[in-house]
Scaffold this motif. Structure first.
Motif, PDB file in Angstrom:
ATOM      1  N   UNK A  30       0.833  -1.205   0.000  1.00  0.00           N
ATOM      2  CA  UNK A  30       0.000   0.000   0.000  1.00  0.00           C
ATOM      3  C   UNK A  30       0.870   1.259   0.000  1.00  0.00           C
ATOM      4  N   UNK A  31       1.927   1.251   0.815  1.00  0.00           N
ATOM      5  CA  UNK A  31       2.841   2.389   0.848  1.00  0.00           C
ATOM      6  C   UNK A  31       3.528   2.599  -0.480  1.00  0.00           C
ATOM      7  N   UNK A  32       3.966   1.491  -1.106  1.00  0.00           N
ATOM      8  CA  UNK A  32       4.614   1.598  -2.414  1.00  0.00           C
ATOM      9  C   UNK A  32       3.647   2.136  -3.464  1.00  0.00           C
ATOM     10  N   UNK A  33       2.370   1.762  -3.361  1.00  0.00           N
ATOM     11  CA  UNK A  33       1.370   2.245  -4.316  1.00  0.00           C
ATOM     12  C   UNK A  33       1.128   3.740  -4.141  1.00  0.00           C
ATOM     13  N   UNK A  34       1.011   4.202  -2.908  1.00  0.00           N
ATOM     14  CA  UNK A  34       0.816   5.641  -2.650  1.00  0.00           C
ATOM     15  C   UNK A  34       2.013   6.430  -3.156  1.00  0.00           C
ATOM     16  N   UNK A  35       3.194   5.938  -2.863  1.00  0.00           N
ATOM     17  CA  UNK A  35       4.416   6.585  -3.355  1.00  0.00           C
ATOM     18  C   UNK A  35       4.417   6.663  -4.879  1.00  0.00           C
ATOM     19  N   UNK A  36       4.119   5.564  -5.545  1.00  0.00           N
ATOM     20  CA  UNK A  36       4.140   5.521  -7.009  1.00  0.00           C
ATOM     21  C   UNK A  36       3.118   6.479  -7.609  1.00  0.00           C
ATOM     22  N   UNK A  37       1.929   6.559  -7.002  1.00  0.00           N
ATOM     23  CA  UNK A  37       0.909   7.490  -7.480  1.00  0.00           C
ATOM     24  C   UNK A  37       1.391   8.926  -7.335  1.00  0.00           C
ATOM     25  N   UNK A  38       2.038   9.244  -6.208  1.00  0.00           N
ATOM     26  CA  UNK A  38       2.558  10.595  -5.995  1.00  0.00           C
ATOM     27  C   UNK A  38       3.561  10.996  -7.044  1.00  0.00           C
TER      28      UNK A  38
END
Length: 458
Positions: free
Chosen positions: A354-362
């Motif tokens: 989930x953290x990696x997904x939020x980072x990637x979206x940012x």
């Protein structure tokens, strides 16, 4: 004419074939960025078989990943100066020939030292191309859709990254020498780029500012065949202006713009390329992927999230602006990295993803596009590529430092602490954007140049 020095959008849209030449320029820029995305991202997969085949230790791994970034640093600095001095067309082909040579040297390397050389040459070629591509997008686009075109060009970077990940994943099954095929495969998009760039006209802005009015008029007529003779004359008059010497960048108003163009991009590359280059290895070393193929596939999934972020802002960047999206993107990057770090400590796999997904979206909804745009939009024509080259060079310095230190720090500190440091760097990028922000949305390059003309002229 509108007040921003360009024809109205409706007028341009209603004339048949109006976008053909501008589409050619956009395609050439997009393929150039695709090549960069392909080259850097293929290395994340290359490391998987190469690390096993050559038993690289942490220092060798860091240096290998950093060689292309060192080449990009030097290439960006030189490419910007050359592009402003000799024109936008002069580097269209030599840097791509250099890239092909570097890709082949890398693929046939007998030892680590030759592989270092090959990667340096490919990085040098890409660095030479960066300020050129950014300047072409800025100078060959209308104010109303310039942000959209920057987004498309940066989306091409992710297409290249996804393409290289897919190619790398497929080639993983060819055996111990699969990394050679991966590195050699980069020559194919480079050759396609050579073909696409043929016939691209010189920038009318550069010609007009450098005392070539007839050539500027001819180039402008090719890019905008819908313009009448009077409209061509009016537009060329807008392109002409007071030439600024390089030392004008030392004035306070331009120094602030330099900070905006350089520091957030530096932060993005420290974080983005450090994580991007090593993410598959992090997955493998932390037991988050059961095989090299699984690591490559998971990595591709997060690259796709960033690409979808860019797709989301394609129609919004010219309405919402660069500064709000860049700030929001850095904030999401920091939040995602913080969550990734916390869940790594606790061993919560779902939270890590989930953290990696939020980072990637940012990354996708802001900095990956906006830092590239701001590096060229807010500077005078005669200094535009040089400023972009300086921003490229310093950003790649950040990436170089990250590439060298990431495997060493991960080994000594552990991945959670490294990610916390990365989250802090992303926050610094957000703060610099908010403090030094200059909004370029819906403004012509001439408007952006003239805003502080009286203040900045020596």
């Amino acid at each position: 004419m509108n007040r921003q020095g360009g024809l109205s959008t409706a007028n341009v849209r209603n004339r048949p074939g109006a976008d053909r030449q501008r589409g050619h320029a956009l395609g050439a820029a997009m393929l150039g960025m695709l090549l960069d995305g392909y080259d850097l991202s293929i290395m994340a997969v290359v490391l998987l078989p190469l690390h096993s085949a050559w038993h690289l230790h942490a220092t060798e791994t860091g240096l290998l990943m950093a060689m292309a970034l060192l080449g990009s640093l030097l290439g960006g600095l030189a490419g910007g100066v050359f592009t402003d001095r000799f024109g936008r067309r002069k580097l269209l082909f030599p840097n791509i020939f250099l890239y092909v040579i570097g890709a082949l040297v890398s693929a046939f390397s007998p030892d680590v030292s030759i592989l270092f050389l090959g990667r340096f040459l490919t990085g040098l070629a890409i660095g030479l191309d960066y300020p050129l591509v950014a300047t072409i997008v800025a100078e060959y686009s209308q104010p109303a859709n310039r942000g959209n075109r920057f987004a498309r060009v940066n989306l091409a970077w992710y297409v290249g990254a996804l393409l290289s990940t897919g190619v790398g994943w497929a080639l993983l099954f060819t055996g111990a020498a699969s990394w050679r095929w991966m590195l050699g495969s980069a020559a194919f998009p480079a050759l396609a780029l050579l073909w696409l760039r043929r016939g691209l006209p010189e920038s009318p802005r550069w010609l007009a500012r450098n005392g070539h009015p007839s050539a500027a008029r001819a180039a402008l007529a090719r890019l905008y065949p819908e313009y009448t003779s009077a409209e061509l004359g009016t537009q060329l008059t807008a392109f002409q202006g007071h030439r600024q010497p390089w030392r004008v960048l030392l004035h306070r108003v331009w120094l602030r713009r330099l900070v905006l163009s350089i520091f957030p991009w530096f932060c993005l590359d420290v974080v983005g390329l450090g994580i991007g280059l090593y993410f598959p290895m992090v997955l493998r070393s932390n037991g988050l992927a059961g095989s090299d193929g699984a690591a490559a596939a998971i990595n591709a999934g997060f690259v796709l999230i960033s690409a979808l972020g860019i797709v989301y802002i394609l129609s919004r960047l010219d309405r919402w602006g660069r500064i709000p999206l860049q700030s929001a993107g850095f904030a999401l990057m920091s939040l995602g990295l913080g969550l990734f770090a916390l869940c790594s400590w606790n061993g919560w796999i779902a939270g890590i993803y989930a953290g990696a997904a939020v980072y990637s979206l940012g990354v996708g909804i802001g900095p990956s596009v906006t830092v590239f745009a701001l590096a060229v939009e807010i500077f005078p024509t005669e200094l535009r590529a040089s400023a972009a080259g300086l921003a490229t060079g310093i950003s790649r310095l950040g990436a170089f430092i990250s590439a060298v230190l990431f495997p060493v720090l991960e080994k000594s500190w552990g991945i959670p602490l490294v990610l916390v440091v990365m989250a802090i760097v992303a926050l610094l990028g957000m703060l610099a954007t908010l403090i030094y922000g200059v909004e370029s949305r819906q403004k012509s390059l001439e408007d952006l140049e003239r805003v502080h003309d009286r203040v900045a002229t020596p």
